[in-house]
Every structure is written in C-alpha cells, then in structure tokens.
Design a protein around this motif. Sequence first.
Motif, short mmCIF file in Angstrom:
data_model
loop_
_atom_site.label_atom_id
_atom_site.label_comp_id
_atom_site.label_asym_id
_atom_site.label_seq_id
_atom_site.Cartn_x
_atom_site.Cartn_y
_atom_site.Cartn_z
N VAL A 93 3.58 -4.35 -1.02
CA VAL A 93 4.36 -3.21 -0.51
C VAL A 93 5.32 -2.72 -1.60
O VAL A 93 5.45 -1.51 -1.82
CB VAL A 93 5.11 -3.59 0.78
CG1 VAL A 93 6.13 -2.52 1.16
CG2 VAL A 93 4.14 -3.82 1.92
N GLY A 94 5.97 -3.65 -2.28
CA GLY A 94 6.87 -3.26 -3.36
C GLY A 94 6.14 -2.52 -4.47
O GLY A 94 6.65 -1.53 -5.00
N LEU A 95 4.97 -2.97 -4.82
CA LEU A 95 4.17 -2.31 -5.86
C LEU A 95 3.76 -0.90 -5.43
O LEU A 95 3.83 0.03 -6.24
CB LEU A 95 2.92 -3.15 -6.18
CG LEU A 95 2.03 -2.63 -7.29
CD1 LEU A 95 2.78 -2.61 -8.62
CD2 LEU A 95 0.78 -3.49 -7.41
N ILE A 96 3.38 -0.75 -4.19
CA ILE A 96 2.98 0.57 -3.69
C ILE A 96 4.17 1.52 -3.69
O ILE A 96 4.05 2.68 -4.12
CB ILE A 96 2.35 0.45 -2.28
CG1 ILE A 96 1.00 -0.24 -2.37
CG2 ILE A 96 2.23 1.80 -1.60
CD1 ILE A 96 0.41 -0.64 -1.05
N VAL A 97 5.33 1.05 -3.25
CA VAL A 97 6.53 1.90 -3.26
C VAL A 97 6.91 2.26 -4.68
O VAL A 97 7.24 3.41 -4.99
CB VAL A 97 7.70 1.19 -2.52
CG1 VAL A 97 9.02 1.93 -2.74
CG2 VAL A 97 7.39 1.07 -1.04
N TRP A 98 6.88 1.30 -5.59
CA TRP A 98 7.21 1.57 -6.99
C TRP A 98 6.27 2.62 -7.59
O TRP A 98 6.71 3.54 -8.27
CB TRP A 98 7.13 0.26 -7.78
CG TRP A 98 7.35 0.46 -9.26
CD1 TRP A 98 8.54 0.65 -9.91
CD2 TRP A 98 6.33 0.52 -10.25
NE1 TRP A 98 8.30 0.80 -11.25
CE2 TRP A 98 6.96 0.73 -11.49
CE3 TRP A 98 4.94 0.41 -10.21
CZ2 TRP A 98 6.24 0.86 -12.66
CZ3 TRP A 98 4.23 0.52 -11.38
CH2 TRP A 98 4.89 0.75 -12.60
N ALA A 99 4.97 2.48 -7.30
CA ALA A 99 4.00 3.44 -7.83
C ALA A 99 4.21 4.82 -7.26
O ALA A 99 4.11 5.83 -7.97
CB ALA A 99 2.58 2.95 -7.54
N ALA A 100 4.53 4.90 -5.95
CA ALA A 100 4.76 6.21 -5.33
C ALA A 100 6.00 6.88 -5.91
O ALA A 100 5.99 8.09 -6.20
CB ALA A 100 4.91 6.04 -3.82
N VAL A 101 7.08 6.13 -6.14
CA VAL A 101 8.29 6.70 -6.71
C VAL A 101 8.04 7.13 -8.15
O VAL A 101 8.50 8.19 -8.58
CB VAL A 101 9.45 5.68 -6.61
CG1 VAL A 101 10.65 6.14 -7.44
CG2 VAL A 101 9.85 5.47 -5.16
N ARG A 102 7.28 6.35 -8.86
CA ARG A 102 6.99 6.70 -10.26
C ARG A 102 6.17 7.98 -10.34
O ARG A 102 6.44 8.84 -11.19
CB ARG A 102 6.24 5.54 -10.92
CG ARG A 102 6.01 5.78 -12.38
CD ARG A 102 5.55 4.53 -13.07
NE ARG A 102 5.40 4.84 -14.49
CZ ARG A 102 4.45 4.37 -15.27
NH1 ARG A 102 3.60 3.51 -14.76
NH2 ARG A 102 4.39 4.69 -16.53
N LEU A 103 5.18 8.14 -9.46
CA LEU A 103 4.39 9.36 -9.43
C LEU A 103 5.25 10.55 -9.04
O LEU A 103 5.08 11.66 -9.58
CB LEU A 103 3.21 9.22 -8.47
CG LEU A 103 2.03 8.40 -8.96
CD1 LEU A 103 1.00 8.25 -7.84
CD2 LEU A 103 1.39 9.08 -10.16
N TYR A 104 6.15 10.36 -8.10
CA TYR A 104 7.01 11.45 -7.65
C TYR A 104 7.99 11.86 -8.74
O TYR A 104 8.30 13.06 -8.88
CB TYR A 104 7.77 11.01 -6.39
CG TYR A 104 8.69 12.07 -5.85
CD1 TYR A 104 8.19 13.17 -5.18
CD2 TYR A 104 10.07 11.96 -6.04
CE1 TYR A 104 9.04 14.16 -4.70
CE2 TYR A 104 10.93 12.92 -5.55
CZ TYR A 104 10.42 14.02 -4.89
OH TYR A 104 11.26 14.98 -4.41
#
Length: 99
Positions: free
Chosen positions: A86-97
Amino acid sequence: MSSDSPVPVSRATVAVPRTAVPIGITDPVEQARAELKAALAAIEEKANVPKRVALATDRGVVKARAFSRRNPGAATAAVVAGAAAVGLIVWAAVRLYAR
C-alpha cells in the motif's frame, strides 16, 4: 358446514428458508402467494449488495483470525507485506501526480 370446504393446511414445524416454498400447500392461491413471496425474498437476497458485502467481510475476518491463530508469524509477515505494498502504491501515485 359442507364437506367440500377446504381443510386448513397445518404448517410443518421444520424451518423453511425464506427463499423456499413450503411443501404440502394444496390451495393454488396460497401456493402462488408462497411462490411469489419466495421469489421476492430471493431477489432481495441477490440484490442487497451491502448485506452481501458485509457477510463476505465477516467471513474474511473469521478466516483471517483463524489463520493468525494457526500461524502468527506468517500473519505478521502478510500484514507487513500488505502495508509495504500500500505504501509503494501511494508513493508511486504521488510521484506520478507531482510530475
């Protein structure tokens, strides 16, 4: 009283599910009502998504608790792996945004 009058059908003491039609109903009107009631109950059971989700969640919680009692080390590892995912998915989403 005439001998042609319908005899009341006694109800069996066996519990019948809401979506089933009791056996032994001789009156066609009562049979039709019982079938309609069972059909509507079946539709309600099928269409009530929040109730089905709640039941599935309860079953999942029971299975997870049983698994954690049988194998606490693997349960802890599964929770840590899930939190990392979950942390990795959130980190990736914030990075893309942020790009």
